[in-house]
Design a protein around this motif. Sequence first.
Motif, PDB file in Angstrom:
ATOM      1  N   GLN A   1       0.830  -1.207   0.000  1.00  0.00           N
ATOM      2  CA  GLN A   1       0.000   0.000   0.000  1.00  0.00           C
ATOM      3  C   GLN A   1       0.864   1.257   0.000  1.00  0.00           C
ATOM      4  N   LEU A   2       1.951   1.253   0.789  1.00  0.00           N
ATOM      5  CA  LEU A   2       2.856   2.407   0.808  1.00  0.00           C
ATOM      6  C   LEU A   2       3.521   2.601  -0.546  1.00  0.00           C
ATOM      7  N   LEU A   3       3.912   1.516  -1.177  1.00  0.00           N
ATOM      8  CA  LEU A   3       4.539   1.604  -2.499  1.00  0.00           C
ATOM      9  C   LEU A   3       3.565   2.169  -3.526  1.00  0.00           C
ATOM     10  N   GLU A   4       2.345   1.704  -3.502  1.00  0.00           N
ATOM     11  CA  GLU A   4       1.348   2.185  -4.463  1.00  0.00           C
ATOM     12  C   GLU A   4       1.019   3.661  -4.224  1.00  0.00           C
ATOM     13  N   SER A   5       1.059   4.086  -2.957  1.00  0.00           N
ATOM     14  CA  SER A   5       0.725   5.472  -2.629  1.00  0.00           C
ATOM     15  C   SER A   5       1.820   6.449  -3.026  1.00  0.00           C
ATOM     16  N   HIS A   6       3.088   6.065  -2.815  1.00  0.00           N
ATOM     17  CA  HIS A   6       4.197   7.002  -2.988  1.00  0.00           C
ATOM     18  C   HIS A   6       5.066   6.720  -4.213  1.00  0.00           C
TER      19      HIS A   6
ATOM     20  N   PHE B   1      25.048  20.995   5.332  1.00  0.00           N
ATOM     21  CA  PHE B   1      23.785  20.546   4.752  1.00  0.00           C
ATOM     22  C   PHE B   1      23.891  20.432   3.233  1.00  0.00           C
ATOM     23  N   MET B   2      23.441  19.283   2.683  1.00  0.00           N
ATOM     24  CA  MET B   2      23.504  19.053   1.253  1.00  0.00           C
ATOM     25  C   MET B   2      22.122  19.130   0.600  1.00  0.00           C
ATOM     26  N   TYR B   3      21.196  18.300   1.055  1.00  0.00           N
ATOM     27  CA  TYR B   3      19.842  18.350   0.510  1.00  0.00           C
ATOM     28  C   TYR B   3      18.896  17.627   1.463  1.00  0.00           C
ATOM     29  N   GLN B   4      17.604  17.731   1.151  1.00  0.00           N
ATOM     30  CA  GLN B   4      16.575  17.144   2.002  1.00  0.00           C
ATOM     31  C   GLN B   4      15.708  16.195   1.182  1.00  0.00           C
ATOM     32  N   LEU B   5      15.254  15.119   1.813  1.00  0.00           N
ATOM     33  CA  LEU B   5      14.401  14.134   1.170  1.00  0.00           C
ATOM     34  C   LEU B   5      13.029  14.131   1.825  1.00  0.00           C
ATOM     35  N   GLY B   6      11.996  13.916   1.008  1.00  0.00           N
ATOM     36  CA  GLY B   6      10.638  13.787   1.517  1.00  0.00           C
ATOM     37  C   GLY B   6      10.003  12.516   0.980  1.00  0.00           C
ATOM     38  N   ALA B   7       8.722  12.355   1.248  1.00  0.00           N
ATOM     39  CA  ALA B   7       8.005  11.161   0.788  1.00  0.00           C
ATOM     40  C   ALA B   7       8.106  11.022  -0.731  1.00  0.00           C
ATOM     41  N   GLY B   8       8.424   9.825  -1.190  1.00  0.00           N
ATOM     42  CA  GLY B   8       8.583   9.562  -2.613  1.00  0.00           C
ATOM     43  C   GLY B   8       9.999   9.714  -3.112  1.00  0.00           C
ATOM     44  N   ASP B   9      10.929  10.094  -2.224  1.00  0.00           N
ATOM     45  CA  ASP B   9      12.327  10.297  -2.606  1.00  0.00           C
ATOM     46  C   ASP B   9      13.200   9.125  -2.151  1.00  0.00           C
ATOM     47  N   ALA B  10      14.365   9.067  -2.754  1.00  0.00           N
ATOM     48  CA  ALA B  10      15.407   8.129  -2.338  1.00  0.00           C
ATOM     49  C   ALA B  10      16.735   8.871  -2.358  1.00  0.00           C
ATOM     50  N   CYS B  11      17.668   8.405  -1.564  1.00  0.00           N
ATOM     51  CA  CYS B  11      18.982   9.041  -1.501  1.00  0.00           C
ATOM     52  C   CYS B  11      19.908   8.410  -2.532  1.00  0.00           C
TER      53      CYS B  11
ATOM     54  N   LYS C   1       9.268   7.477   8.091  1.00  0.00           N
ATOM     55  CA  LYS C   1       9.111   6.071   7.754  1.00  0.00           C
ATOM     56  C   LYS C   1       9.797   5.814   6.426  1.00  0.00           C
ATOM     57  N   ALA C   2      10.527   4.708   6.337  1.00  0.00           N
ATOM     58  CA  ALA C   2      11.244   4.373   5.101  1.00  0.00           C
ATOM     59  C   ALA C   2      11.077   2.901   4.780  1.00  0.00           C
ATOM     60  N   LEU C   3      11.115   2.599   3.483  1.00  0.00           N
ATOM     61  CA  LEU C   3      11.152   1.214   3.024  1.00  0.00           C
ATOM     62  C   LEU C   3      12.598   0.847   2.731  1.00  0.00           C
TER      63      LEU C   3
END
Length: 217
Positions: free
Chosen positions: A12-17, A75-85, A109-111
């Motif tokens: 469900q998280l994968l389908e949402s984001h 500080f380099m950058y920021q990640l939010g929902a739907g992002d990966a490093c 929360k992270a996968l």
Amino acid sequence: MGITIQHSGVQQLLESHFGQFEPELISKLAEHCVIRDFEADQQLMRPGQYFKSTMLIVEGGVKIYREDQDGNEFFMYQLGAGDACALSMICATRKEQSQISAKAIEPSKALLVPIALMDELMTGYKTWYYFVLETYRSRFEELLEVVDNIAFKSMDERIEFYLKNQRKLSHSDELALTHQQIATDMNSSREVVSRLLKKMEQRGMVRLGRNTITVLF
């Protein structure tokens, strides 16, 4: 340490984001990924760490820093929902030590995607391949913006850019930020940041509160 759990909510998280992934890829990731929860201010990555997985952010926010030998953070950058490093992807794939640190700025929360899957995902799923390329491109552009700000802009312009970026990432005009947090992210002093924020408030660009800044421009 964060709490690691595995359950049916992964799909469900994968389908949402990550709805751009093909159904087969979502099923593959749901089978092998686990969910990990992080508290605010908890570290997700440390310099010198080896990665057993790469992370897809599904809730909250994560800031990426570069540390010098004295432990000072840049500080380099920021990640939010739907992002990966992108940097964690590179280190995980090449089995190299991390050169960065990452910290949750709020409950997040992270996968976790096992590195053993990386080669298979890159060669077997086009949407993953394009996602990785887009992740590299986006993070590279963000780093270029950081370099441009440092090299070509004054400190007040840098603060204005920083606040615009934080508003975009948080989807809110009211930012839960202290002057010291901004100074740390901008590799400056709290006194300089406070003085410039006060000038911005006088010009009607921001409203300063107790550990909050409301962006008005």
